[in-house]
Each structure stands twice: as structure tokens, then as C-alpha cells.
Design an enzyme around this catalytic site. Structure first.
Site, PDB file in Angstrom:
ATOM      1  N   ARG A  22       0.832  -1.209   0.000  1.00 49.06           N
ATOM      2  CA  ARG A  22       0.000   0.000   0.000  1.00 49.06           C
ATOM      3  C   ARG A  22       0.863   1.254   0.000  1.00 49.06           C
ATOM      4  O   ARG A  22       0.598   2.201  -0.742  1.00 49.06           O
ATOM      5  CB  ARG A  22      -0.956  -0.009   1.197  1.00 49.06           C
ATOM      6  CG  ARG A  22      -1.985  -1.134   1.115  1.00 49.06           C
ATOM      7  CD  ARG A  22      -2.828  -1.223   2.351  1.00 49.06           C
ATOM      8  NE  ARG A  22      -1.975  -1.489   3.513  1.00 49.06           N
ATOM      9  CZ  ARG A  22      -2.342  -1.319   4.771  1.00 49.06           C
ATOM     10  NH1 ARG A  22      -3.549  -0.897   5.065  1.00 49.06           N
ATOM     11  NH2 ARG A  22      -1.514  -1.592   5.754  1.00 49.06           N
ATOM     12  N   ASN A  40      -6.011  -3.243   2.095  1.00 45.90           N
ATOM     13  CA  ASN A  40      -5.957  -4.684   2.277  1.00 45.90           C
ATOM     14  C   ASN A  40      -7.377  -5.221   2.393  1.00 45.90           C
ATOM     15  O   ASN A  40      -8.238  -4.579   2.999  1.00 45.90           O
ATOM     16  CB  ASN A  40      -5.200  -5.046   3.557  1.00 45.90           C
ATOM     17  CG  ASN A  40      -3.706  -4.837   3.437  1.00 45.90           C
ATOM     18  OD1 ASN A  40      -3.154  -4.761   2.349  1.00 45.90           O
ATOM     19  ND2 ASN A  40      -3.035  -4.742   4.571  1.00 45.90           N
TER      20      ASN A  40
END
Length: 93
Positions: A22, A40
Site C-alpha cells: 500500500r 488490504n
């Protein structure tokens, strides 16, 4: 004529959680004219949503692949019209 903005929703699977995916996606976004989110998912995948002119989004996704492709088993991309809901690019927790 202004090109239409598009949205790519990508689901990445493989070794994509707990490795900075990320954060790296956010760093990659800084170099492209895109907005969106990355998060996620409970099933172990990562979901990335990016909006912008199609070519800019494609270049961004290429950059993400170049940065993390060795850890990605698959990347499923779905294209749709942009919604305009994002002001920048960031992580959803």
C-alpha cells in the site's frame, strides 16, 4: 475535447500484504495524474482503485507492476467510468 476519466479497480493476489504494498502504491501514485485508494482485503488480497485519464491510469498500474510484480500472483483489473469521489490517493484502513 477533454478525455473522459476512467476508473480501474484492481485486485492483487499473491504475497501482497505485510510487505509495504500500500505504501509503495501511494509513492507510485505521486508520479502520475491519478487519484484513488489502496487497501488490504480480509481474504489476503489488496484492492487498488485509481481514477484519471485512461493512459495515466495505465502508466500508474504499469509502475505498480514494475515495483511489486515479483510478489503479485495475479492482478484482476475492471474498468468503469470515474466517479470523481477522490481528492487524492491514499490508504484506506
Amino acid at each position: 475535447m477533454t478525455p473522459a476519466l476512467e476508473r480501474a479497480t484492481v485486485h492483487y493476489s499473491g504475497r501482497v500484504q505485510g510487505i509495504g504494498f500500500r505504501w509503495r502504491a501511494c509513492v507510485a501514485a505521486e508520479g502520475h495524474a491519478v487519484v484513488g485508494t489502496v487497501r488490504n482485503l480480509r481474504d489476503g488480497r489488496v484492492e487498488l482503485v485509481a481514477e484519471g485519464e485512461r493512459r495515466a491510469v495505465e502508466r500508474f498500474l504499469d509502475d505498480v507492476r514494475d515495483r511489486m510484480g515479483a510478489l503479485v500472483a495475479s492482478a484482476d483489473v475492471a474498468w468503469s467510468p470515474a466517479t470523481g469521489e477522490f481528492a487524492g490517493f491514499g490508504v484506506v484502513r
